[in-house]
Design a protein around this motif. Sequence first.
Motif, PDB file in Angstrom:
ATOM      1  N   LEU A  36       3.240  62.473  35.700  1.00 41.00           N
ATOM      2  CA  LEU A  36       4.287  62.439  34.671  1.00 41.00           C
ATOM      3  C   LEU A  36       3.750  63.070  33.394  1.00 41.00           C
ATOM      4  O   LEU A  36       2.760  62.603  32.835  1.00 41.00           O
ATOM      5  CB  LEU A  36       4.730  60.997  34.410  1.00 41.00           C
ATOM      6  N   VAL A  37       4.409  64.125  32.943  1.00 41.19           N
ATOM      7  CA  VAL A  37       3.958  64.869  31.763  1.00 41.19           C
ATOM      8  C   VAL A  37       4.350  64.107  30.501  1.00 41.19           C
ATOM      9  O   VAL A  37       5.531  63.835  30.265  1.00 41.19           O
ATOM     10  CB  VAL A  37       4.577  66.278  31.746  1.00 41.19           C
ATOM     11  N   SER A  67      -8.063  54.390  29.573  1.00 40.94           N
ATOM     12  CA  SER A  67      -8.386  55.621  28.861  1.00 40.94           C
ATOM     13  C   SER A  67      -7.106  56.313  28.438  1.00 40.94           C
ATOM     14  O   SER A  67      -6.101  56.264  29.125  1.00 40.94           O
ATOM     15  CB  SER A  67      -9.205  56.565  29.760  1.00 40.94           C
ATOM     16  N   LEU A  68      -7.168  56.981  27.312  1.00 40.22           N
ATOM     17  CA  LEU A  68      -6.022  57.763  26.844  1.00 40.22           C
ATOM     18  C   LEU A  68      -6.078  59.181  27.387  1.00 40.22           C
ATOM     19  O   LEU A  68      -5.185  59.983  27.153  1.00 40.22           O
ATOM     20  CB  LEU A  68      -5.990  57.793  25.305  1.00 40.22           C
ATOM     21  N   LEU A  69      -7.158  59.507  28.067  1.00 33.65           N
ATOM     22  CA  LEU A  69      -7.293  60.847  28.607  1.00 33.65           C
ATOM     23  C   LEU A  69      -6.390  61.028  29.809  1.00 33.65           C
ATOM     24  O   LEU A  69      -6.154  60.100  30.579  1.00 33.65           O
ATOM     25  CB  LEU A  69      -8.753  61.119  29.009  1.00 33.65           C
ATOM     26  N   TYR A  70      -5.917  62.254  29.980  1.00 34.21           N
ATOM     27  CA  TYR A  70      -5.074  62.555  31.122  1.00 34.21           C
ATOM     28  C   TYR A  70      -5.742  63.653  31.915  1.00 34.21           C
ATOM     29  O   TYR A  70      -5.910  64.761  31.437  1.00 34.21           O
ATOM     30  CB  TYR A  70      -3.695  63.011  30.652  1.00 34.21           C
ATOM     31  N   LEU A  71      -6.183  63.323  33.152  1.00 36.84           N
ATOM     32  CA  LEU A  71      -6.926  64.279  33.952  1.00 36.84           C
ATOM     33  C   LEU A  71      -6.269  64.442  35.321  1.00 36.84           C
ATOM     34  O   LEU A  71      -6.709  63.853  36.306  1.00 36.84           O
ATOM     35  CB  LEU A  71      -8.382  63.816  34.103  1.00 36.84           C
ATOM     36  N   PRO A  72      -5.201  65.225  35.427  1.00 36.90           N
ATOM     37  CA  PRO A  72      -4.545  65.421  36.715  1.00 36.90           C
ATOM     38  C   PRO A  72      -5.494  66.096  37.703  1.00 36.90           C
ATOM     39  O   PRO A  72      -6.182  67.036  37.345  1.00 36.90           O
ATOM     40  CB  PRO A  72      -3.350  66.316  36.386  1.00 36.90           C
ATOM     41  N   MET A  93      -0.657  71.254  31.409  1.00 36.70           N
ATOM     42  CA  MET A  93      -1.590  70.842  32.456  1.00 36.70           C
ATOM     43  C   MET A  93      -2.941  71.527  32.307  1.00 36.70           C
ATOM     44  O   MET A  93      -3.996  70.910  32.491  1.00 36.70           O
ATOM     45  CB  MET A  93      -0.989  71.136  33.836  1.00 36.70           C
ATOM     46  N   LYS A  94      -2.910  72.804  31.957  1.00 30.03           N
ATOM     47  CA  LYS A  94      -4.173  73.521  31.758  1.00 30.03           C
ATOM     48  C   LYS A  94      -4.972  72.920  30.619  1.00 30.03           C
ATOM     49  O   LYS A  94      -6.190  72.772  30.701  1.00 30.03           O
ATOM     50  CB  LYS A  94      -3.894  75.007  31.488  1.00 30.03           C
ATOM     51  N   ARG A  95      -4.264  72.561  29.538  1.00 27.38           N
ATOM     52  CA  ARG A  95      -4.953  71.979  28.389  1.00 27.38           C
ATOM     53  C   ARG A  95      -5.559  70.628  28.736  1.00 27.38           C
ATOM     54  O   ARG A  95      -6.533  70.196  28.119  1.00 27.38           O
ATOM     55  CB  ARG A  95      -3.985  71.802  27.215  1.00 27.38           C
TER      56      ARG A  95
END
Length: 510
Positions: A36-37, A67-72, A93-95
């Motif tokens: 989910l973006v 964690s607040l990080l988002y690592l798909p 997503m790249k960022r």
Amino acid sequence: MMSEIPVKKKRQCQPGPPLPANPEDHVCFPGVVLCLVEKRMGASRRAFLTALARRKGFCVEGANRSSLLYLPSERVTHVVSEGNSGEEVVEWMKRNGSRSVGAAGSGPALLDLSWFTESMSAGQPVEIKARHCLTVTVHEETLQGRCQVAAYACQRHTPLAHKNQQLTGALEAMAEESLFCGSEGRSLAFSRAASVLKSLPWTVRSLKDLSSLPGIGEHSRRIIQEVLEDGASAEVENVRQSERYQTMKHFTKIFGVGVKTAGRWYQEGLRTISDLQAHHAKLNNAQQAGLLHYRDLNSPVTCSEAEAIVQVVQKAVEQFLHGASVMLTGGFRRGKQTGHDVDLLITHPTEGQEVGLLSKVISWLDSQGFLLYHSTYRNTLQALEDEELSVSAATMDRFDRCFSIFRLSSMTWEHDCELNGSGGAHCRKAVRVDLVVTPYSQFPFALLGWTGSKNFERDLRRFCKREKKMVLNSHTLYHTEKKIFLSAASEEEIFQHLGLDFIPPEQRNA
């Protein structure tokens, strides 16, 4: 008798609100991994939708509570977004570290939220249809391969319609607010940044797109980033909603009222036109006329209305000087279909024949009832070799000129009113009209200066001074080192003197 509908077997994978310690122990669809973006969706809404999906048996990645990080990861099969384009999702997503975004046809499915909501309602992943998919345009050129953007607006082609309207609108609002606050330098910085974005043949989608662009300062970058990531800039919206900005914008729309006067009225506690009238604010003749015709003067002037005025003025001019021409300039010459005023240049091929023409034309227009207000200024240029003219770019215009409010009541306008079902008497409209009379030898310079846009003309003069050691104004082009005046029979020749490629009027909308 109603036909019996078989009762659906209750799925074992549909428990209540409590989430298991390991969400994957509860997965009913192992081949589907959702992402989910968060961009535009927001963190709280994404958390809610994540919990909903997990209760329905879906695996959702990128929502690590610790964690607040988002690592798909590479496991993601379905990327769900709300309010973003396909390109924006790919960039996001790249960022955020995803390496699973590939060429067209590879990588996860990029889906609108509609697929998610339908799947939640069905209790299982629904079939992906075209209406669910976010399209991604494949750009053949890379950022490095895009054309280099010139530093000056006079070197760039800038059409009326461009690809970064939302960004330039935000920057121009900040430029206007800066001007209202008396910070001209800050206003110019925002205006120049907006001017650069207007010339781009591509849509800015990330800050990386700004890396090689000139004239984009740090403050402008912050605003652009906000708009790209959130759809709007909180700072810009606060400015637009502020009482001062709205009041200053309102007052400066009155003909004859500048920033200084509007600021003084604001400091005195005035906020509306009704306040001006109630407090008997001291107004000069121009401001009184502007207040009287405020509504008309702030409604768009159409091309047909501008042409009707040209015909009336041409008729007046021909009565006193046969062979004289009337040229429509300003935004209409740059291709605009509507404008705020009408700018006309008048000249005659025989130098000197134009002297005294304006006063005769104005008298005739006034006697015929076309003028609701006018203020004329006589030519103060004694000679082209005037020392002040040759060294100052600030001396923009010393021609015979008249700033007027025109009463548009031509046959064309009345005919349009009849088509709309209103009488001609009610169709008279007040329109701002500037009339300028120029000697034929100076006409190309005047035409260039009065065509605009403001940013284009400002950068053109700046280019002359910094790069060519010249001074350009509406009368002439002067070389400060060689101490000579350069004549020109056309706009093209002026560009040639400056070593610039000719930019046609419709590409000067910087």
